[in-house]
Design an enzyme around this catalytic site. Structure first.
Site, PDB file in Angstrom:
ATOM      1  N   GLY A  10       0.820  -1.203   0.000  1.00 36.67           N
ATOM      2  CA  GLY A  10       0.000   0.000   0.000  1.00 36.67           C
ATOM      3  C   GLY A  10       0.851   1.249   0.000  1.00 36.67           C
ATOM      4  O   GLY A  10       2.082   1.199  -0.010  1.00 36.67           O
ATOM      5  N   ASP A  39      -1.460 -13.833   6.059  1.00 35.82           N
ATOM      6  CA  ASP A  39      -2.888 -13.542   6.190  1.00 35.82           C
ATOM      7  C   ASP A  39      -3.129 -13.031   7.604  1.00 35.82           C
ATOM      8  O   ASP A  39      -3.103 -13.801   8.574  1.00 35.82           O
ATOM      9  CB  ASP A  39      -3.710 -14.807   5.931  1.00 35.82           C
ATOM     10  CG  ASP A  39      -5.214 -14.555   6.019  1.00 35.82           C
ATOM     11  OD1 ASP A  39      -5.617 -13.423   6.360  1.00 35.82           O
ATOM     12  OD2 ASP A  39      -5.977 -15.503   5.751  1.00 35.82           O
ATOM     13  N   ALA A  63      -5.196  -2.184   5.652  1.00 41.29           N
ATOM     14  CA  ALA A  63      -6.556  -1.720   5.949  1.00 41.29           C
ATOM     15  C   ALA A  63      -7.455  -1.919   4.743  1.00 41.29           C
ATOM     16  O   ALA A  63      -6.983  -1.981   3.599  1.00 41.29           O
ATOM     17  CB  ALA A  63      -6.550  -0.248   6.346  1.00 41.29           C
ATOM     18  N   TYR A 128     -16.903   2.150   7.241  1.00 44.00           N
ATOM     19  CA  TYR A 128     -15.447   2.279   7.336  1.00 44.00           C
ATOM     20  C   TYR A 128     -15.053   2.859   8.692  1.00 44.00           C
ATOM     21  O   TYR A 128     -14.181   2.328   9.384  1.00 44.00           O
ATOM     22  CB  TYR A 128     -14.943   3.165   6.199  1.00 44.00           C
ATOM     23  CG  TYR A 128     -13.482   3.524   6.291  1.00 44.00           C
ATOM     24  CD1 TYR A 128     -12.493   2.564   6.121  1.00 44.00           C
ATOM     25  CD2 TYR A 128     -13.080   4.843   6.538  1.00 44.00           C
ATOM     26  CE1 TYR A 128     -11.146   2.892   6.215  1.00 44.00           C
ATOM     27  CE2 TYR A 128     -11.747   5.183   6.625  1.00 44.00           C
ATOM     28  CZ  TYR A 128     -10.783   4.205   6.454  1.00 44.00           C
ATOM     29  OH  TYR A 128      -9.446   4.537   6.545  1.00 44.00           O
TER      30      TYR A 128
END
Length: 288
Positions: A10, A39, A63, A128
């Site tokens: 990310g 994981d 996230a 979220y």
């Protein structure tokens, strides 16, 4: 020191890899992982990884960030944003380690008129936001030596983000409408990564902290500045009201964060948002 960084592909995870290569010596061993490596919704896999690599600190950059899609996928969003941080915190907390976890301004309702302090009452208005708040709570319960960093409007030269989207649209279109009644502070993922590095070097002081670049601006003004700095002159940017651009998820009208606590605790100096943006645009040009 052995450090596990999750979500390494990310925006923030990529910047953490850049920082690790230059800001730390040989005494620090970094383990950068993403879904294909670890994981983080699998408790047994986490415990095994932490034990095998003698992890001292977890930096959770992973996230679920598809804010609108989360309204229809709250269960999946909760798995990544609330369950996974809990499992990471439980595993590292059980061996007396520490954790840095990244959260969001979406834990607030966005109705304030002055920068949010860490002790301001939370009231998330979206799936979220709800899952990120639960993630915060889970981490603090499971690992006493934890830092929660709430941030907002994250961008970088990597991945998908607002800055890169506005650059693309500005070059493709002659007219563009952008929300002008939502105010916050853009955050360079690079400056956030540098702050995380400062925290690691200083030593964990447990608690919730706010971080973004300095200043405040609307999405409309942010777009105008992006285009100006990039030399885009052929696209007219129009201000829109929130009701003119409805989205599945509620977005905060005001999400400026008060950074006093993190500056005083860790002795950091935070760049102004436009200086950080200019640096990002230069890096984007270099990557081309």
């Amino acid at each position: 020191m052995n450090i596990l960084v999750t979500g390494c592909h990310g925006q923030l995870g990529t910047e953490m890899q850049q920082i690790a290569a230059t800001a730390f010596g040989n005494e620090t061993n970094w383990h950068f992982t993403d879904i294909e490596d670890l994981d983080i919704t699998d408790a047994a896999a986490i415990k095994s990884f932490i034990a095998a690599h003698h992890i001292d600190t977890v930096v959770n950059c992973a996230a679920y960030t598809a804010v609108d899609r989360a309204e229809a996928e709250e269960e999946l969003c909760n798995k990544v944003n609330a369950l996974a941080p809990a499992l990471l915190a439980e595993a590292i907390g059980a061996k007396g380690g520490s954790m840095i976890h990244i959260s969001t301004d979406y834990v607030f309702d966005g109705t304030a008129c002055r920068p949010y302090r860490e002790d301001h009452p939370t009231a998330p208005q979206s799936a979220y936001g709800r899952t990120k708040l639960l993630g915060e709570q889970n981490v603090m319960k499971a690992c006493a030596n934890s830092v929660i960093i709430r941030t907002a409007w994250l961008y970088s030269p990597y991945g998908k983000n607002f800055v890169k989207t506005m650059l693309q649209l500005g070059r493709e279109r002659t007219d563009l409408g952008v929300i002008a009644d939502q105010v916050g502070t853009p955050t360079s993922a690079k400056t956030l990564a540098e702050t995380i590095a400062s925290i690691l070097k200083h030593g964990i002081v447990p608690g919730i902290f706010h971080f973004s670049n300095e200043g405040a601006i609307s999405w409309y003004d942010f777009t105008r500045t992006i285009h100006h700095l990039a030399g885009i002159t052929s696209c007219r940017v129009r201000p829109l009201r929130t009701e003119e651009y409805p989205t599945p998820a509620h977005r905060p009208a005001y999400s400026v964060l008060d950074k006093t606590k993190i500056k005083e605790t860790y002795g950091i100096i935070i760049p102004w948002w436009q200086d950080a943006l200019s640096e990002c645009l230069k890096e984007l040009d270099e990557l081309k």
